[in-house]
Motif scaffolding. Structure first.
Motif, mmCIF file in Angstrom:
data_model
loop_
_atom_site.group_PDB
_atom_site.id
_atom_site.type_symbol
_atom_site.label_atom_id
_atom_site.label_comp_id
_atom_site.label_asym_id
_atom_site.label_seq_id
_atom_site.Cartn_x
_atom_site.Cartn_y
_atom_site.Cartn_z
ATOM 1 N N PRO A 1 0.817 -1.221 0.000
ATOM 2 C CA PRO A 1 0.000 0.000 0.000
ATOM 3 C C PRO A 1 0.848 1.267 0.000
ATOM 4 O O PRO A 1 1.811 1.390 0.776
ATOM 5 C CB PRO A 1 -0.816 -0.133 1.299
ATOM 6 C CG PRO A 1 -0.912 -1.612 1.530
ATOM 7 C CD PRO A 1 0.404 -2.163 1.064
ATOM 8 N N THR A 2 0.490 2.197 -0.848
ATOM 9 C CA THR A 2 1.262 3.429 -1.010
ATOM 10 C C THR A 2 1.395 4.182 0.312
ATOM 11 O O THR A 2 2.466 4.710 0.645
ATOM 12 C CB THR A 2 0.584 4.332 -2.062
ATOM 13 O OG1 THR A 2 0.306 3.568 -3.233
ATOM 14 C CG2 THR A 2 1.481 5.496 -2.427
ATOM 15 N N ARG B 1 4.783 5.585 2.414
ATOM 16 C CA ARG B 1 4.970 6.962 2.880
ATOM 17 C C ARG B 1 5.294 6.986 4.369
ATOM 18 O O ARG B 1 6.116 7.788 4.828
ATOM 19 C CB ARG B 1 3.731 7.796 2.589
ATOM 20 C CG ARG B 1 3.428 7.956 1.103
ATOM 21 C CD ARG B 1 2.375 9.040 0.855
ATOM 22 N NE ARG B 1 1.860 8.957 -0.494
ATOM 23 C CZ ARG B 1 2.492 9.354 -1.590
ATOM 24 N NH1 ARG B 1 3.711 9.856 -1.468
ATOM 25 N NH2 ARG B 1 1.944 9.249 -2.783
ATOM 26 N N ALA B 2 4.672 6.102 5.132
ATOM 27 C CA ALA B 2 4.943 6.030 6.571
ATOM 28 C C ALA B 2 6.384 5.588 6.828
ATOM 29 O O ALA B 2 7.045 6.101 7.737
ATOM 30 C CB ALA B 2 3.957 5.084 7.242
ATOM 31 N N LEU B 3 6.869 4.639 6.036
ATOM 32 C CA LEU B 3 8.259 4.204 6.187
ATOM 33 C C LEU B 3 9.218 5.343 5.865
ATOM 34 O O LEU B 3 10.196 5.576 6.592
ATOM 35 C CB LEU B 3 8.547 3.006 5.282
ATOM 36 C CG LEU B 3 7.826 1.695 5.599
ATOM 37 C CD1 LEU B 3 8.254 0.601 4.621
ATOM 38 C CD2 LEU B 3 8.102 1.239 7.028
ATOM 39 N N VAL C 1 13.192 4.047 0.847
ATOM 40 C CA VAL C 1 12.327 3.153 0.077
ATOM 41 C C VAL C 1 12.589 3.439 -1.401
ATOM 42 O O VAL C 1 12.416 4.580 -1.853
ATOM 43 C CB VAL C 1 10.843 3.389 0.415
ATOM 44 C CG1 VAL C 1 9.951 2.523 -0.473
ATOM 45 C CG2 VAL C 1 10.575 3.111 1.883
ATOM 46 N N ARG C 2 13.010 2.410 -2.150
ATOM 47 C CA ARG C 2 13.392 2.614 -3.552
ATOM 48 C C ARG C 2 12.897 1.467 -4.426
ATOM 49 O O ARG C 2 13.280 0.334 -4.188
ATOM 50 C CB ARG C 2 14.913 2.753 -3.653
ATOM 51 C CG ARG C 2 15.423 4.011 -2.948
ATOM 52 C CD ARG C 2 16.932 4.076 -2.894
ATOM 53 N NE ARG C 2 17.353 5.328 -2.223
ATOM 54 C CZ ARG C 2 18.574 5.511 -1.718
ATOM 55 N NH1 ARG C 2 19.484 4.557 -1.797
ATOM 56 N NH2 ARG C 2 18.882 6.666 -1.146
ATOM 57 N N PRO C 3 12.033 1.788 -5.410
ATOM 58 C CA PRO C 3 11.526 3.119 -5.720
ATOM 59 C C PRO C 3 10.578 3.624 -4.641
ATOM 60 O O PRO C 3 9.919 2.835 -3.969
ATOM 61 C CB PRO C 3 10.782 2.918 -7.042
ATOM 62 C CG PRO C 3 10.373 1.482 -7.027
ATOM 63 C CD PRO C 3 11.476 0.762 -6.318
ATOM 64 N N GLY C 4 10.518 4.947 -4.493
ATOM 65 C CA GLY C 4 9.665 5.546 -3.478
ATOM 66 C C GLY C 4 8.204 5.533 -3.883
ATOM 67 O O GLY C 4 7.858 5.269 -5.040
ATOM 68 N N HIS D 1 2.734 4.852 -9.860
ATOM 69 C CA HIS D 1 2.474 4.801 -11.296
ATOM 70 C C HIS D 1 2.519 3.373 -11.837
ATOM 71 O O HIS D 1 1.987 3.112 -12.919
ATOM 72 C CB HIS D 1 3.483 5.662 -12.048
ATOM 73 C CG HIS D 1 3.417 7.112 -11.673
ATOM 74 N ND1 HIS D 1 4.206 7.653 -10.693
ATOM 75 C CD2 HIS D 1 2.621 8.117 -12.120
ATOM 76 C CE1 HIS D 1 3.925 8.938 -10.559
ATOM 77 N NE2 HIS D 1 2.968 9.249 -11.404
ATOM 78 N N ALA D 2 3.146 2.468 -11.104
ATOM 79 C CA ALA D 2 3.099 1.058 -11.466
ATOM 80 C C ALA D 2 1.992 0.325 -10.719
ATOM 81 O O ALA D 2 1.609 -0.781 -11.108
ATOM 82 C CB ALA D 2 4.449 0.391 -11.169
ATOM 83 N N GLN D 3 1.479 0.940 -9.654
ATOM 84 C CA GLN D 3 0.407 0.334 -8.869
ATOM 85 C C GLN D 3 -0.970 0.644 -9.432
ATOM 86 O O GLN D 3 -1.889 -0.180 -9.330
ATOM 87 C CB GLN D 3 0.473 0.838 -7.420
ATOM 88 C CG GLN D 3 1.712 0.418 -6.666
ATOM 89 C CD GLN D 3 1.777 1.076 -5.290
ATOM 90 O OE1 GLN D 3 1.405 2.237 -5.124
ATOM 91 N NE2 GLN D 3 2.244 0.332 -4.302
#
Length: 379
Positions: free
Chosen positions: A76-77, A81-83, A90-93, A99-101
């Motif tokens: 989940p996006t 963001r929380a991490l 986080v990579r990719p952030g 955009h891939a989700q």
């Protein structure tokens, strides 16, 4: 000096092969896996079994990791963001990965930056699908659930308003796209690091069977230098504009009139890049690790004139090990990569790579080996 720890979320074959690429680099690997039997969990030393959809699980897993990366796009996006807010790289952030989700977000952003895409828009019900079709050349059109689809799942080609109901049953937004009359499917694979260094692999032809990648030919035969450069430049621009860190696969349509259109994005190692394990100076897996750790990227150039990857799908013969004898004896140059999965019909359980100077011979070797391992070829 302490070598870095890469935490990978997802225990599939992509994580397994990324771990393998990190071994000679001295990189330590930590895995968040759904089960201890997952492909990567069988070979990684430090495995945490847990649910990637649970934020507390992700936070605990991230402890001791120098960077978090993924073998799928389903975290989940808001968790990512929380991490990041907690100071965990986080990579990719999440700003890139979304955009891939989400195909709707992807199409909107690609349109904004001027990337060539099929005609598209979000639709609300079958009547809206009919209106979308009427705005163009009519049916058939392609419908996609905006999240969760892969390997042909979550994708429908609908030929009438009556056929358009099933995609809406999932209760998630649906994206309508024109059905593109394409000549073939291509893929442009690139890798980008946090400070902006980027490399591009040769553009490949990706051949699909029933929505699943069957064969990849590197480089794409008969592709003009102009269109090849255009595809690589497009993929590099998308990576830069979206802020991608790591590997990006841009799946493309080559149209009958010589254009390219973006089909899908994947921000992780990708099936269309498996050929790089044996056919490129630096594999997609090694370069993905280098990128997420902000190390200098490796040379993406091919080692041979042609490399062909053939996916090994499960068939009616679960004992693939006995087929090794024939394949290895017939072709000592063959490279076999198996994922440690239970064999089920249609499931990706491995792939083979062949390479050489004669494309017809290289293709035949890959297709024979993949077919023999599956059981569709018996001699």
């Amino acid at each position: 000096m302490t070598f870095p720890v890469v935490g990978m979320v997802g225990g599939g074959q992509l994580a397994r092969m990324t771990h393998e690429a990190g071994i000679p680099l001295g990189i330590r690997f930590k895995l968040l896996s759904d089960t201890p039997q997952d492909s990567a969990a069988q070979v990684v030393n430090e495995v945490v079994v847990g649910d990637y959809r649970d934020l507390d699980t992700l936070r605990a897993f991230a402890q001791g990791c120098d960077v978090i990366t993924f073998d799928h796009e389903h975290v989940p996006t808001e968790h990512l963001r929380a991490l990041e807010a907690a100071g965990i790289p986080v990579r990719p952030g999440p700003d890139a990965l979304v955009h891939a989700q989400d195909k709707g977000v992807m199409r909107a952003r690609l349109t904004e930056i001027g990337a060539p895409c099929p005609r598209h828009r979000l639709v609300s019900d079958p009547a809206d699908v009919a209106a979308f079709a009427a705005e163009g050349t009519g049916f058939p059109v392609v419908l996609k659930t905006v999240r969760g689809g892969y390997d042909g799942k979550g994708v429908w080609v609908v030929r009438s308003v009556e056929d358009a109901a099933p995609p809406f049953h999932a209760g998630v937004p649906v994206l309508a796209e024109e059905l593109v009359p394409f000549r073939r499917e291509l893929a442009a694979n690139v890798v980008r690091s946090p400070h902006g260094q980027a490399v591009a692999y040769p553009v490949v032809e990706s051949q699909q069977v029933d929505g699943v990648c069957d064969t990849v030919i590197a480089p794409a035969p008969g592709l003009s230098e102009e269109l090849s450069a255009q595809a690589q430049d497009l993929a590099l621009r998308i990576a830069r504009e979206l802020g991608v860190v790591g590997h990006l696969a841009v799946e493309l349509f080559e149209t009958e009139d010589g254009r390219i259109l973006v089909n899908e994005l994947a921000m992780r190692p990708h099936n269309s890049g498996h050929w790089t394990q044996d056919g490129a100076i630096t594999s997609q897996f090694a370069n993905h690790l280098r990128a997420v750790l902000d190390l200098p990227l490796g040379d993406p150039r091919p080692r041979a004139r042609w490399t062909v990857m053939g996916n090994v799908l499960g068939g009616d013969f679960p004992d693939m090990y006995s087929a090794y004898l024939h394949c290895m004896a017939r072709d000592p140059r063959l490279k076999i990569h198996m994922y440690g999965k239970d064999v089920k019909p249609g499931r990706k359980v491995g792939h083979v790579n062949t390479y050489g100077d004669d494309l017809d011979e290289v293709l035949e070797r890959a297709r024979h080996a993949a077919g023999y391992l599956r059981g569709t070829i018996t001699e």
